[in-house]
Motif scaffolding. Structure first.
Motif, PDB file in Angstrom:
ATOM      1  N   MET B  93       9.165  35.319  30.078  1.00  0.00           N
ATOM      2  CA  MET B  93       9.006  34.137  30.932  1.00  0.00           C
ATOM      3  C   MET B  93      10.161  33.141  30.794  1.00  0.00           C
ATOM      4  O   MET B  93      10.627  32.571  31.772  1.00  0.00           O
ATOM      5  N   ASP B  94      10.622  32.935  29.572  1.00  0.00           N
ATOM      6  CA  ASP B  94      11.658  31.924  29.317  1.00  0.00           C
ATOM      7  C   ASP B  94      13.064  32.517  29.271  1.00  0.00           C
ATOM      8  O   ASP B  94      14.016  31.820  28.904  1.00  0.00           O
ATOM      9  N   LEU B  95      13.177  33.776  29.633  1.00  0.00           N
ATOM     10  CA  LEU B  95      14.485  34.440  29.634  1.00  0.00           C
ATOM     11  C   LEU B  95      14.922  34.575  31.090  1.00  0.00           C
ATOM     12  O   LEU B  95      14.495  35.476  31.804  1.00  0.00           O
ATOM     13  N   LEU B  96      15.750  33.645  31.526  1.00  0.00           N
ATOM     14  CA  LEU B  96      16.048  33.517  32.953  1.00  0.00           C
ATOM     15  C   LEU B  96      16.636  34.801  33.539  1.00  0.00           C
ATOM     16  O   LEU B  96      16.277  35.229  34.634  1.00  0.00           O
ATOM     17  N   GLN B  97      17.539  35.430  32.808  1.00  0.00           N
ATOM     18  CA  GLN B  97      18.232  36.607  33.329  1.00  0.00           C
ATOM     19  C   GLN B  97      17.312  37.821  33.468  1.00  0.00           C
ATOM     20  O   GLN B  97      17.684  38.809  34.124  1.00  0.00           O
ATOM     21  N   ALA B  98      16.127  37.759  32.884  1.00  0.00           N
ATOM     22  CA  ALA B  98      15.252  38.934  32.816  1.00  0.00           C
ATOM     23  C   ALA B  98      15.009  39.573  34.189  1.00  0.00           C
ATOM     24  O   ALA B  98      14.976  40.801  34.306  1.00  0.00           O
TER      25      ALA B  98
END
Lengths: 393, 393
Positions: B93-98
């Motif tokens: 959720m907090d890993l933008l590039q995911a």
């Protein structure tokens, strides 16, 4: 003419990082130097990926590394920060992580400017005064209602007049378990302590599942229900907002630009907008959100679950807004997040905190302690080193 | 029970990457193996950062590397892809590039499933037929109107019945320069060729600047004006949409989840929604967008500026929708993007293309040629190798 001479990233981490929802287990510190002055910032989250977004090779004109927009730039005043921000937006348009990387750099630039001018950042943002904020202790639900109760008692004993419980088992089991946790929290806190609930997006976009919890939240007199849904599930937010007169919705930490925050307000009908300057593009975007909420029936709240450097950064955009008085305050952060800075935003006799009057962010990095959390990183592309961690704080 | 045994990334690049707006200068190939079957996908964009998002250390429970949600998972059918997608959404959720990283993996999983089942992906999505699409040649404006004219003539000679010009000088100089480029494009194409214009977000959120171009766009009979604004500037999109009956707006490539695409339609009032499966979360999200537009007065178009692997992936979600007939077709990609695959979606005698009938994506990687574009990458954290590029295709 002052130019940005260096931008250094320090990836810090606890020796062990677990799957608990505690964002203080690692940190990405940013140090910017210009004209002999140094500014500090902090990116949220995933240090390795945010570093990669600063140093990666260019993919094409609209997918350049963040570093290409920052290094060597003139930095004389806030208008330079806006200018660089726009360049990052255009030149790193297709680099999704760029917003998180830039956020920490942006904060460091404000800190640097504040030190150059001998002013706190909130003054540079146009505020005359830094008002007291009413901190709520932010912590996780216990695994059992009994544990939640114990944590609530501890928080109350720590002189907090507001407490937020989040994540943990909420929404993952049955309704009654959640109700038991809500009640345990209220019981442990006593009648007069404000209580907020954070669902950590557990309901996806299932409005009914979230709505089932509203009566219990009304019973325990919750101030808000935070992030029932995915940050972008605006239709679900607005549908749920209509289901209770009393329980307002809170969201915003998952946004990474001004537009997304405006959408949460305009389309999602949230009542509390939560700004993490380490994610949304920095303090400048935070101030624009503050200006935006002033014209609407919405409250500004910071989002901070890490260090007091990040806490000071997230307080700046609404420091001068007296009515927007609630402040997220990391209650039991990991040693890393506390040790990172030599000074802290301690609560005053009324239990309140405020953005410091000292220059820039007003927070000093404890380089000795920070060094002990340093993670060694080495990124090489085509045999060339793009990033090698340094312990030269 | 088939399990995901390996996920490998191959960062490919032209020897030199320039700042032109040409997304075919590098590529991130993904290979997934399960039960002895191999599937291929492609992530858009910034290979190094997307690799980092797959292998990075965990930051906390909601910020885990994408790899943690993928490796070792059971993959028997489409429902497994949905399940893993949801896990990525929550755990990263907090890993933008995911979203970008996951998109390429997701495509590879569909390719793998199609090969296991001996079916094209569009059939697994529930379509009975793969309809012909009307490709438009996608290319950049020239530096001068004369160059734009020459490019238009070349495109027409190449039997394209529709051509899109984008980026370059548009919106960066004065109005008359833009009008000269629009006119040159129309003149070079002749009367009967459809013309689309891509502004590359150059107007930020300045509605008036974009609106000034509308009369000229009407004069040259443009089908759409693409991305005048930042993907999230929904209010600007809807304001501009009201300014012309004739010129519809197109956008979507900058979105990275289903919600953002729905917002462009519902709040932004765009008429053409452009889906890059390598960014929005993969083919599954693409299909959900296709279902969404069917109930609305909006057209589905793929966004593809890279290889024919990516092209096939982006055609799958709307392969079975006869009325949604426009297709972006990379006209003059760099050698890398063409050489990457042994077969290509060649245009038929009518100049049309369609998603292949063969299994999975129906595209074969030319491993020998791909190897020649391979970029050596080495990512080490705490002295441990998290990623080391391999030339073992």
């Amino acid at each position: 003419m002052r130019k940005i001479e260096s931008v250094d990233f320090f990836y810090l981490s606890m020796p062990e990082v677990t799957t608990e929802g505690d964002g203080s287990q690692d940190a990405l510190l940013v140090r910017v130097s210009a004209g002999g002055v140094v500014g500090w910032g902090e990116c949220e989250a995933s240090p390795l990926v945010s570093i990669a977004a600063f140093v990666c090779p260019i993919s094409h004109g609209a997918c350049r590394p963040v570093g290409a927009s920052v290094r060597g730039q003139v930095i004389e005043g806030p208008e330079d920060i806006s200018r660089i921000a726009l360049q990052v937006q255009l030149d790193s348009m297709d680099l999704l992580q760029a917003a998180h990387t830039w956020s920490g750099v942006e904060i460091a630039l404000w800190d640097l400017l504040g030190k150059c001018r001998g002013e706190p950042i909130w003054k540079m943002l146009g505020y005359r005064e830094s008002f007291a904020k009413f901190p709520y202790a932010s912590q996780l639900f216990g695994d059992t209602p009994e544990q939640t109760y114990e944590r609530a008692v501890t928080a109350r004993k720590s002189r907090f007049h507001a407490v937020k419980f989040g994540w943990g088992p909420i929404g993952r089991g049955d309704l009654n378990t959640d109700i038991a946790h809500f009640s345990a929290a209220r019981e442990g806190l006593g009648k007069d302590c404000r209580l907020m609930i954070d669902a950590g997006q557990v309901f996806g976009e299932n409005v009914e599942a979230a709505a089932e919890r509203l009566p219990a939240l009304e019973t325990v007199d919750a101030v808000w229900l935070e992030e029932p849904f995915h940050t972008s599930a605006l239709a679900a937010y607005s549908a749920l907002a209509l289901r209770s007169e009393k329980i307002k919705l809170a969201a915003g930490e998952g946004a990474h630009n001004l537009h997304m925050l405006a959408h949460l307000i305009d389309y999602g009908k949230v009542g509390f907008i939560q700004i993490d300057c380490g994610r949304i593009g920095g303090i400048g975007v935070g101030k624009r959100v503050a200006d935006y909420v002033l014209a609407r029936d919405v409250s500004f709240v910071n989002h901070t679950f890490t260090s007091h450097l990040a806490l000071s950064a997230s307080l700046q955009p609404y420091a001068g807004l007296r009515e927007h008085e609630i402040c997220e305050y990391p209650f039991a952060p990991k040693a890393l997040a506390w040790d990172l800075t030599t000074n802290h935003l301690e609560r005053d006799r009324d239990g309140c905190v405020r953005a410091p009057d000292s220059h820039g962010l007003g927070i000093t990095i404890d380089t000795e302690k920070a060094r002990s959390f340093l993670v060694d990183v080495d990124i090489r592309v085509k045999g060339q080193s793009l990033f090698a961690s340094s312990n030269q704080f």
